[in-house]
Design an enzyme around this catalytic site. Structure first.
Site, PDB file in Angstrom:
ATOM      1  N   GLY A 243       0.757  -1.243   0.000  1.00  0.00           N
ATOM      2  CA  GLY A 243       0.000   0.000   0.000  1.00  0.00           C
ATOM      3  C   GLY A 243       0.785   1.290   0.000  1.00  0.00           C
ATOM      4  O   GLY A 243       0.195   2.373  -0.099  1.00  0.00           O
ATOM      5  N   GLU A 285       3.827  -6.738   1.466  1.00  0.00           N
ATOM      6  CA  GLU A 285       3.303  -7.056   0.125  1.00  0.00           C
ATOM      7  C   GLU A 285       3.233  -5.829  -0.775  1.00  0.00           C
ATOM      8  O   GLU A 285       2.161  -5.457  -1.239  1.00  0.00           O
ATOM      9  CB  GLU A 285       1.876  -7.627   0.252  1.00  0.00           C
ATOM     10  N   ARG A 288       2.565  -1.472  -6.032  1.00  0.00           N
ATOM     11  CA  ARG A 288       2.804  -0.206  -6.726  1.00  0.00           C
ATOM     12  C   ARG A 288       4.213   0.349  -6.496  1.00  0.00           C
ATOM     13  O   ARG A 288       4.892   0.755  -7.433  1.00  0.00           O
ATOM     14  CB  ARG A 288       1.778   0.814  -6.204  1.00  0.00           C
ATOM     15  N   ARG A 323      -6.553   4.116 -14.944  1.00  0.00           N
ATOM     16  CA  ARG A 323      -6.473   4.791 -13.648  1.00  0.00           C
ATOM     17  C   ARG A 323      -7.044   6.204 -13.653  1.00  0.00           C
ATOM     18  O   ARG A 323      -7.771   6.565 -12.721  1.00  0.00           O
ATOM     19  CB  ARG A 323      -5.021   4.782 -13.117  1.00  0.00           C
ATOM     20  N   TYR A 327      -9.983   6.145 -11.045  1.00  0.00           N
ATOM     21  CA  TYR A 327      -9.618   6.676  -9.726  1.00  0.00           C
ATOM     22  C   TYR A 327      -9.336   8.174  -9.762  1.00  0.00           C
ATOM     23  O   TYR A 327      -8.755   8.702  -8.809  1.00  0.00           O
ATOM     24  CB  TYR A 327      -8.343   6.000  -9.202  1.00  0.00           C
ATOM     25  N   CYS A 354     -14.629   5.532 -27.326  1.00  0.00           N
ATOM     26  CA  CYS A 354     -15.925   6.185 -27.487  1.00  0.00           C
ATOM     27  C   CYS A 354     -16.612   6.372 -26.133  1.00  0.00           C
ATOM     28  O   CYS A 354     -17.632   5.757 -25.850  1.00  0.00           O
ATOM     29  CB  CYS A 354     -16.793   5.345 -28.415  1.00  0.00           C
ATOM     30  N   GLU A 355     -15.979   7.157 -25.261  1.00  0.00           N
ATOM     31  CA  GLU A 355     -16.516   7.448 -23.933  1.00  0.00           C
ATOM     32  C   GLU A 355     -16.058   8.849 -23.560  1.00  0.00           C
ATOM     33  O   GLU A 355     -14.879   9.172 -23.703  1.00  0.00           O
ATOM     34  CB  GLU A 355     -15.934   6.493 -22.871  1.00  0.00           C
ATOM     35  N   TYR A 383      -0.862  -1.297 -12.116  1.00  0.00           N
ATOM     36  CA  TYR A 383      -2.279  -1.119 -12.441  1.00  0.00           C
ATOM     37  C   TYR A 383      -2.449  -0.370 -13.765  1.00  0.00           C
ATOM     38  O   TYR A 383      -3.401   0.370 -13.949  1.00  0.00           O
ATOM     39  CB  TYR A 383      -3.028  -0.439 -11.274  1.00  0.00           C
TER      40      TYR A 383
HETATM   41  C1  LIG Z   1      -3.317  -4.831  -3.895  1.00  0.00           C
HETATM   42  C2  LIG Z   1      -2.760  -5.519  -2.736  1.00  0.00           C
HETATM   43  C3  LIG Z   1      -1.438  -5.289  -2.354  1.00  0.00           C
HETATM   44  C4  LIG Z   1      -0.538  -4.292  -3.019  1.00  0.00           C
HETATM   45  O1  LIG Z   1      -0.957  -2.982  -2.898  1.00  0.00           O
HETATM   46  P1  LIG Z   1      -0.031  -1.791  -3.455  1.00  0.00           P
HETATM   47  O2  LIG Z   1      -0.802  -0.582  -3.126  1.00  0.00           O
HETATM   48  O3  LIG Z   1       0.113  -2.002  -4.907  1.00  0.00           O
HETATM   49  O4  LIG Z   1       1.266  -1.874  -2.736  1.00  0.00           O
HETATM   50  C5  LIG Z   1      -0.935  -6.022  -1.299  1.00  0.00           C
HETATM   51  N1  LIG Z   1      -1.700  -6.926  -0.637  1.00  0.00           N
HETATM   52  C6  LIG Z   1      -2.988  -7.163  -0.986  1.00  0.00           C
HETATM   53  C7  LIG Z   1      -3.756  -8.173  -0.241  1.00  0.00           C
HETATM   54  C8  LIG Z   1      -3.559  -6.464  -2.030  1.00  0.00           C
HETATM   55  O5  LIG Z   1      -4.827  -6.682  -2.348  1.00  0.00           O
END
Ligand SMILES: *Cc1c(COP(=O)(O)O)cnc(C)c1O
Length: 432
Positions: A243, A285, A288, A323, A327, A354-355, A383
């Site tokens: 995240g 994890e 991005r 994106r 978003y 076409c949007e 993404y």
């Molecule tokens: C999407 C996701 C991530 C990665 O998120 P980033 O913002 O790309 O770092 C990690 N763990 C889980 C469970 C996710 O769904």
């Protein structure tokens, strides 16, 4: 604009290290995704160093959904990464890239029976999102005569400053089990014959530009870890999810570095596990923050239309980069063939779809835009292609990987026959 260090401007052209983006667009055609392997490796090393220097037992699970190209997964596998996989497809790709089953975590709030069977067959730990899923997995493992390692996905009920569509740790989100119900869930798991509770997992959201929410999530996780250790769970890992955001507004945003992230989180983690007397591995994890800035999307200008605003009509749209439409995301735009020149004209960069919503960038100053220019959208490695589609029956574009002074296709462009190859002729329709 402050460019990331692998991007430079040379003879008025945008380059990634020694690679001229205009020359690559000429060679491979546009639209074109261009990814720098060396940058991915650099990003990975930042994380690895930041974490291992503060706690030796860590694992980086790359979030495969950010960019699922096998070449990208292979780069990360060779560096030692595992992966957060969110589907059977991502699981297969991660294994094909050479990652070990035990270095993966199968995440997801809605896994099918075949998903659970695949995880059990391959020996991939599962992040379980409901008690219903727990019992299904127990049954599947029983039939296979195996034990399934699990973590529960904790919903820490944290309000995190990011776009609502990518805040995943809110009390109202679809993900995870409410933090107050987690100890009972582990009791239930301990009572299952074919389940081994091995970890605990959370992921609070994406594109988070402050480290403070991660530290708060870590506090919640540590508190629960201590509680469930007391009821007999032997925790092998605590997975804090991904995240960390990146500075999409290159002139204004400031994103925490992996070192700042680690400095905020690891002391909380260490203090908590020492107090609880446990020695789990620390898993993270990132998606991005490992791959986004490695990649530009090159797109050619088809035409200029001066109307109530100046539209720069390009050959990539939300079919290739959703994106901005999905978003309200911001991506910097650089005229790759005039990169040294000052912007003169306020432009809206519009795709060919076409949007009405097919706008890649609003109100950017570009230098004397004209048909044939090559624009580069920055920070498209996460993404980007991963969320592309064939909408409007547009074949997807190719992807090129750079390493040192080499450049090669990591995905060919689709053709018209790729649009029709999965379609079937109906027996009651005459073929013309
Ligand atoms: C999407 C996701 C991530 C990665 O998120 P980033 O913002 O790309 O770092 C990690 N763990 C889980 C469970 C996710 O769904």
């Amino acid at each position: 604009m402050i460019l990331p260090s692998h991007l430079t401007i040379k003879d008025d052209h945008l380059t990634i290290r020694e690679h001229d983006m205009v020359a690559l667009a000429d060679r491979f055609g546009t639209p074109l995704y261009v990814t720098d392997e060396d940058r991915i490796a650099w990003n990975y090393h930042q994380y690895h160093e930041a974490l291992t220097s503060r706690y030796p037992d860590i694992r980086i699970l790359y979030a495969a959904k950010a960019n699922g190209n096998l070449a990208v997964l292979r780069v990360l596998a060779s560096l030692g990464a595992g992966a957060d996989v969110f589907s059977s497809g991502e699981l297969h790709l991660a294994l094909a890239a050479g990652m070990k089953p035990a270095s993966l975590l199968f995440n997801g709030s809605s896994k099918s029976p075949p998903d659970l069977a695949l995880a059990v067959e391959k020996g991939v730990p599962v992040s379980v999102d409901s008690l219903d899923e727990l019992h299904q997995l127990d049954a599947v493992a029983g039939v296979a005569g195996k034990k399934a390692e699990i973590a529960f996905r904790v919903n820490p009920a944290l309000d995190v400053p990011t776009h609502p569509k990518i805040a995943t740790g809110l009390a109202t989100s679809k993900f995870g089990i409410a933090h107050n119900l987690i100890p009972a869930a582990y009791r239930e798991a301990l009572a299952c014959d074919h389940i081994v509770p091995a970890g605990i997992h959370c992921h609070i959201g994406s594109q988070i530009l402050s480290v403070e929410p991660f530290a708060r999530a870590c506090e919640v996780m540590i508190r629960i870890a201590a509680e469930i250790s007391d009821i007999g769970v032997h925790l092998k890992f605590i997975d804090l999810g991904g995240g960390l955001g990146i500075p999409y507004h290159r002139s204004e945003d400031r994103a925490p570095t992996p070192a700042e992230y680690a400095e905020a989180v690891v002391p909380v983690f260490r203090k908590g596990i020492e107090a609880a007397g446990i020695t789990p591995s620390l898993w993270v994890e990132p998606g991005r923050s490992l791959v986004a800035d490695s990649t530009v999307l090159l797109t050619r200008v088809n035409s200029i239309k001066k109307a109530h605003r100046t539209f720069v009509n390009v050959d990539a749209g939300f079919n290739l980069l959703i994106r901005p439409a999905m978003y309200d995301a911001y991506h910097e735009v650089i005229a790759a063939n005039k990169a040294g020149r000052e912007g003169t004209t306020l432009c809206t960069v519009a795709g060919p779809i076409c949007e009405t919503g097919d706008i890649l960038a609003f109100d950017r100053l570009l230098p004397d835009p004209c048909a044939g220019d090559t624009l580069a959208l920055l920070d498209c490695g996460a993404y980007g292609f991963a969320m592309s589609s064939q909408y409007n029956s547009r074949p997807r574009c190719p992807e090129v990987m750079l390493r040192g002074d080499a450049a090669a296709l990591m995905r060919r462009g689709e053709t018209i026959s790729d649009l029709t190859c999965t379609m079937q002729n109906l027996p009651w329709q005459e073929r013309s």
